[in-house]
Each structure stands twice: as structure tokens, then as C-alpha cells.
Design an enzyme around this catalytic site. Structure first.
Site: not given
Length: 266
Positions: A9, A11, A44, A216
Site C-alpha cells: 500500500d 499512503d 493502493s 495500514d
């Protein structure tokens, strides 16, 4: 050591709080990945055109699971494009009109779209994430593109409540997932990051247990559950930490690169 695919991922995971990464360290690790025949995949919620801008020298060598899996591109070639039925797009826009606090971006293969009456500050902010962004009089009029995602933005403190309301209002037309910082994506049912990885696995003959995935946020859950090796950042959301096999250093401590170095050295 059997990792053949590393999926990250961006960000909150690969990128630090300044939207950057240690390019020198990554470059050295990327050469090792190539030598060991390990595929590097960027997975992403962001737009393909934005994601590839982070890797200008090697973008045509990499694979991108963009838009939370709705648009998959490998080595410059389109592998998969999802589509939300145009009638469903209209229905969802009608439902979203009731959420007064929210901002809406309609995401398509050729561009993302935003209503021209959105605040300038919002449009400037999201243009960092959508390198192709068109202002239109009304999102209801966007017809000439393959549309595959809604990206919504709400005040952070409202997200949990909004997710619940959207789940109730939308049924199974599109699935709301949190993507961090007050952002909520509405994605095609069954089309998520893990689905994108599967499309690439088919191309390359890679098994689930040969994948290392890093994330995250809520939109990483399927990918983390799918991968044999799953890592969540120490800055990750609590519900995501439970889903991963290991919690690693934060995105501001080079957590992903430190772990990749370890994986490649085994």
C-alpha cells in the site's frame, strides 16, 4: 524463503508523512528483487497516474493494483478494469446527495471527476492524489468513461458513523471501505486489492503463500488476509493490526523497506 511477490500500500505504509520514501534504499532493494525474481506490486486506493509518478525510472517495469483493485496495470499493459453499472452510479449519487458533510470524487479509467461547486481547497488537496482530475457541472452527467470507484471525504470524527449509514443505504450495490484520514471509498463488490493481486498471480503463476503484503487501513484487509506474509504498520488502524501476521515499524521509520531487506536476505 519463498516470497515471489511483494505488494505494498502507499499512503500510511510505503510513503512517509511527507508523501516520500527513501529512494536510494528502495533502488538498491529493487535491484535485489529483480535478481531474485521477486515481483514488486503497488497496491493502493489511489489513481494509477498518481501512483506511477512515484517511480518515474521504472514505472514500465512495475505492476499497479490501483483504485483499490478496480484498475490493474502491469508493465504498462492493462490487465483488469472493473466497472460500476451506469444505473448504479446514478443511484449511488442520489443516495450520496443526502450526506451533506461529504465531498465526492467519481473515479474512472480515463480521469477522476469532481463537481465544479466543490470548494477550491478540496479540489487543490485531492489533485495531489488524482493527477487526472476534471471539474464537471454535475457528476450525474459523467457518461463517457468506465467508472469504477467513488472516493468520499468526510470529517474524520464522522467516518465510523458514515460507514455504518452508507452500508445501510447502499446495500450491496457498492461496498464502503475506509482508506484512512477521513476518506471512504465505495468499491465494486468483490473487486478489492486481493482480487487485483489474483489477476497478477494468474499471469505469473504465484501462490498466495508466496506473497508478502504491507498495509495500514481498512482497504488493505482483504490483501493482508490473502497473503502468506502479512505486515501492518505500527501506525495502522487497530482493526487492521489484528488481521496481519506481524506489526512492523511505522511508515515514518522506513518500516516497509526494513522488512523487505530482511525478507530478501533470508
Amino acid at each position: 524463503m519463498t516470497v515471489k511477490m511483494i505488494a505494498v500500500d502507499m499512503d500510511g505504509t510505503f510513503l512517509n508523512s511527507q508523501q516520500e520514501y527513501d529512494r536510494e534504499k528502495f533502488s538498491s532493494l529493487y535491484q535485489q528483487m529483480k535478481q531474485q525474481n521477486v515481483r514488486f506490486v503497488v497496491a493502493s486506493g489511489n489513481q494509477y497516474y498518481q501512483l506511477k509518478s512515484f517511480f518515474p525510472e521504472i514505472e514500465t517495469e512495475l505492476s499497479f493494483v490501483a483504485e483499490n483493485g478496480a484498475y490493474v496495470v502491469s508493465e504498462g499493459q492493462e490487465v483488469f478494469t472493473g466497472e460500476i453499472d451506469p444505473e448504479v452510479v446514478q443511484e449511488v449519487l442520489t443516495i450520496l446527495a443526502n450526506f451533506e458533510q461529504g465531498h465526492i470524487i467519481l473515479c474512472g479509467k480515463n480521469s477522476a471527476y469532481v463537481a465544479e461547486d466543490e470548494p477550491t481547497s478540496f479540489i487543490e488537496h485531492v489533485s495531489k492524489y488524482y493527477h487526472r482530475l476534471k471539474k464537471v457541472p454535475s457528476l450525474f452527467e459523467v457518461k463517457e468513461d468506465t467508472l469504477f470507484k467513488f472516493a468520499l471525504s468526510f470529517p474524520v470524527e464522522q467516518v465510523a458513523e458514515v460507514l455504518e449509514q452508507l452500508n445501510d443505504a447502499l446495500g450491496d450495490k457498492v461496498i464502503p471501505v475506509s482508506s484512512g484520514h477521513g476518506d471512504v471509498d465505495l468499491i465494486i463488490p468483490g473487486v478489492h486489492k486481493a482480487h487485483g493481486l489474483m489477476k497478477l498471480q494468474e499471469l505469473w503463476g504465484i501462490q498466495n503463500h508466496e506473497i508478502a503484503a504491507f498495509g495500514d487501513s481498512g482497504n488493505d484487509l482483504e490483501m493482508l488476509k490473502h497473503a502468506g506474509f502479512s505486515y501492518v504498520m505500527s501506525n495502522g488502524q487497530p482493526n487492521v493490526k489484528v488481521a496481519a501476521k506481524e506489526i512492523i515499524l511505522s511508515n515514518d521509520e522506513n518500516g516497509v523497506l526494513v522488512k523487505i531487506e530482511e525478507l530478501l536476505g533470508q
